[in-house]
Design an enzyme around this catalytic site. Structure first.
Site, PDB file in Angstrom:
ATOM      1  N   THR A 133       0.816  -1.231   0.000  1.00  0.00           N
ATOM      2  CA  THR A 133       0.000   0.000   0.000  1.00  0.00           C
ATOM      3  C   THR A 133       0.849   1.282   0.000  1.00  0.00           C
ATOM      4  O   THR A 133       0.679   2.139  -0.872  1.00  0.00           O
ATOM      5  CB  THR A 133      -0.917   0.032   1.243  1.00  0.00           C
ATOM      6  N   ASP A 223      12.554  -4.614  -1.431  1.00  0.00           N
ATOM      7  CA  ASP A 223      11.874  -4.258  -0.188  1.00  0.00           C
ATOM      8  C   ASP A 223      12.055  -5.462   0.732  1.00  0.00           C
ATOM      9  O   ASP A 223      11.422  -6.503   0.553  1.00  0.00           O
ATOM     10  CB  ASP A 223      10.392  -3.979  -0.459  1.00  0.00           C
TER      11      ASP A 223
HETATM   12  C1  LIG Z   1       5.278  -2.779   6.568  1.00  0.00           C
HETATM   13  C2  LIG Z   1       5.811  -2.724   5.217  1.00  0.00           C
HETATM   14  C3  LIG Z   1       6.254  -1.517   4.652  1.00  0.00           C
HETATM   15  C4  LIG Z   1       6.128  -0.180   5.369  1.00  0.00           C
HETATM   16  O1  LIG Z   1       6.846  -0.152   6.559  1.00  0.00           O
HETATM   17  P1  LIG Z   1       6.407   0.752   7.807  1.00  0.00           P
HETATM   18  O2  LIG Z   1       7.505   0.588   8.779  1.00  0.00           O
HETATM   19  O3  LIG Z   1       5.088   0.247   8.285  1.00  0.00           O
HETATM   20  O4  LIG Z   1       6.292   2.163   7.301  1.00  0.00           O
HETATM   21  C5  LIG Z   1       6.773  -1.559   3.375  1.00  0.00           C
HETATM   22  N1  LIG Z   1       6.844  -2.719   2.700  1.00  0.00           N
HETATM   23  C6  LIG Z   1       6.437  -3.877   3.209  1.00  0.00           C
HETATM   24  C7  LIG Z   1       6.555  -5.130   2.413  1.00  0.00           C
HETATM   25  C8  LIG Z   1       5.899  -3.941   4.477  1.00  0.00           C
HETATM   26  O5  LIG Z   1       5.465  -5.116   4.976  1.00  0.00           O
END
Ligand SMILES: *Cc1c(COP(=O)(O)O)cnc(C)c1O
Length: 482
Positions: A133, A223
């Site tokens: 998201t 990521d």
């Molecule tokens: C949780 C998450 C994010 C965002 O991280 P936050 O610390 O909540 O801002 C980005 N990418 C993935 C895959 C996540 O699970």
């Protein structure tokens, strides 16, 4: 390996830690739970935590810390610039992942903000296995668009594909050819693909992506927020990696990408985030944004205590006995529910257990939010809080019509090392009871619908008095039990 074989031949997850600090939980009676759910507008985000028995809303920032993490927090070096605490994190990141440069951020989405501002230009495209998201929001905010190129199995609920998070490499090549490499801002791989059920990708698939990026001269960004689970799955599901250590697998993955960013609310079991960068050139392009949005370069918006906890947490993530706990508990839960005929996403992934509300409540139309309704029913039935991931989490189109989601999932996250197996077994029991009584569960309708992020703040009501009937049936079946 912490999966033990029992005398019966069954396998059981075994906790390789002992609990030394505890928090008291409440399990209020079913009538109270019904009332609390009504007061929360039938939205699990609006429940008071003290009314929740098992909080399976998320795994973000709520994983249990180790004694070593707690101890490290005491020696944190409080200083704006040049903190020894920061140097320890920087060193640990180099040791584990091998990047030369690091930029700290206060959480994962802040890393996405910086990456998107520097790399995404209006009209550019970011191919990825699947969106998250906040990632998508930052890319779109900077004028780019997202192309999801997940393998076909990724979107099937029921599957025996071990790596449902894999990128479809043919689709990636086609996407680059179609748009032209100049239009591609970067290629993104999300490890432990969050929104499709915490599903992993393989090392082999990631290497194939690297080869494509090399061919077209493109940046490969990972990521790594859910890397811990993905490492465990590579180790246990990818034959070529079964004799490699977690450290070796980690390094092989990290070596394949140009940039790696993460949320330390997940990776490292603390609260923070950051971006690891391969080249000085890219580091310099991003560096200026850290003091602007986060804080000075030696803390990036994180408290030094959290930085110490992340450093130790990352080190502990290299221990198979640590990272196997989440996936093994989830596998236990998924296996038990499958055995009772309850429809769930298979195979078991990381992150949590995902119930397929579309099939569970096949008599509830999507416009009455089956996953949201199931979330309220499970809280009433067992004090268990999950998160709706379906039509309720979508936004209406500009004409006000519902955008029906591809999947209606109730996500039951498994915070690491937080629950005991008997608590998980209790959740399984209450879900099974609900499944037996699923015809009692009806839909929901909005009574208050915010225009944006309606799933966070919106208030709903049951379409009939089905929740009263559910409470009565609970009393019939369970007597005066909680
Ligand atoms: C949780 C998450 C994010 C965002 O991280 P936050 O610390 O909540 O801002 C980005 N990418 C993935 C895959 C996540 O699970």
């Amino acid at each position: 390996m912490a999966h033990v074989r029992l005398f019966s031949g069954e396998r059981m997850p075994l906790e390789m830690h002992k609990v030394r600090i505890v928090q008291k939980l409440n399990l209020p009676p079913v009538e109270y739970r019904h009332q609390a759910m009504t007061e929360a507008g039938n939205n699990t985000f609006l429940l008071q935590n003290e009314d929740v028995f098992l909080d399976m809303l998320t795994d973000s920032g709520v994983n249990a810390m180790s004694d070593r993490q707690q101890a490290a927090m005491l020696i944190a070096d409080d200083s704006y610039a040049g903190s020894a605490t920061y140097t320890r994190l920087d060193k640990k990141l180099r040791e584990i992942f091998g990047f030369d440069f690091f930029l700290p951020t206060h959480q994962g989405r802040a890393a996405e903000n910086i990456l998107a501002q520097v790399l995404v230009t209006p009209g550019s495209v970011v191919p990825m296995n699947y969106h998250f998201t906040t990632t998508k929001a930052h890319i779109v905010l900077n004028g780019g668009s997202v192309e999801e190129l997940i393998c076909d199995a990724g979107l099937e609920i029921d599957s025996d594909e071990p790596f449902k998070g894999n990128m479809d490499i043919d689709k990636l090549v086609a996407c680059i050819e179609q748009n032209g490499p100049d239009k591609i801002a970067f290629v993104r791989m999300e490890t432990g693909t969050n929104l499709i059920g915490g599903q992993p990708h393989s090392l082999e698939n990631f290497a194939a992506m690297r080869a494509v990026c090399d061919r077209y001269g493109l940046l490969l960004v990972m990521d790594a927020s859910l890397l811990a689970d993905n490492l465990y799955f590579i180790k246990t599901r990818e034959a070529a990696c079964k004799d490699m250590s977690i450290r070796e697998i980690t390094r092989k993955i990290a070596d394949l990408c140009d940039v790696m960013y993460f949320s330390a609310r997940k990776l490292g079991c603390a609260r923070g985030g950051g971006i690891c960068v391969r080249t000085d050139e890219l580091y310099r392009r991003m560096r200026g944004l850290v003091p602007l949005y986060e804080g000075f370069l030696t803390y990036g918006g994180m408290s030094v205590r959290e930085i110490e906890a992340i450093t130790v947490g990352l080190d502990e993530t290299m221990d198979e006995d640590m990272i196997n706990q989440g996936p093994q508990f989830i596998e236990h839960m998924v296996g038990a529910l499958v055995a009772r005929g309850v429809p769930v996403v298979t195979p078991a992934g990381g992150l949590g257990c995902h119930i397929d509300a579309m099939r569970f409540l096949d008599h509830v139309p999507q416009t009455e939010y089956p996953a949201g309704a199931l979330g309220t029913a499970l809280y009433i039935a067992g004090g268990v809080r999950g998160m709706e991931r379906g039509t309720l989490s979508e936004q209406r189109d500009p004409d006000g019509n519902e955008t029906l989601a591809n999947m209606e999932l109730l996500r039951l996250a498994m915070p690491r090392r937080v629950f005991t197996l008997s608590q998980v077994n209790y959740a399984i029991d209450r879900i099974s009871w609900l499944y037996e009584n699923r015809e009692l569960v009806g839909g929901l309708v909005f009574t208050e619908e915010p225009e944006i992020l309606r799933f966070f703040y919106g208030r709903l009501a049951p379409v009939t008095d089905w929740q009263d009937k559910l409470v009565r049936k609970f009393r019939e079946d369970f007597g005066d039990s909680l």
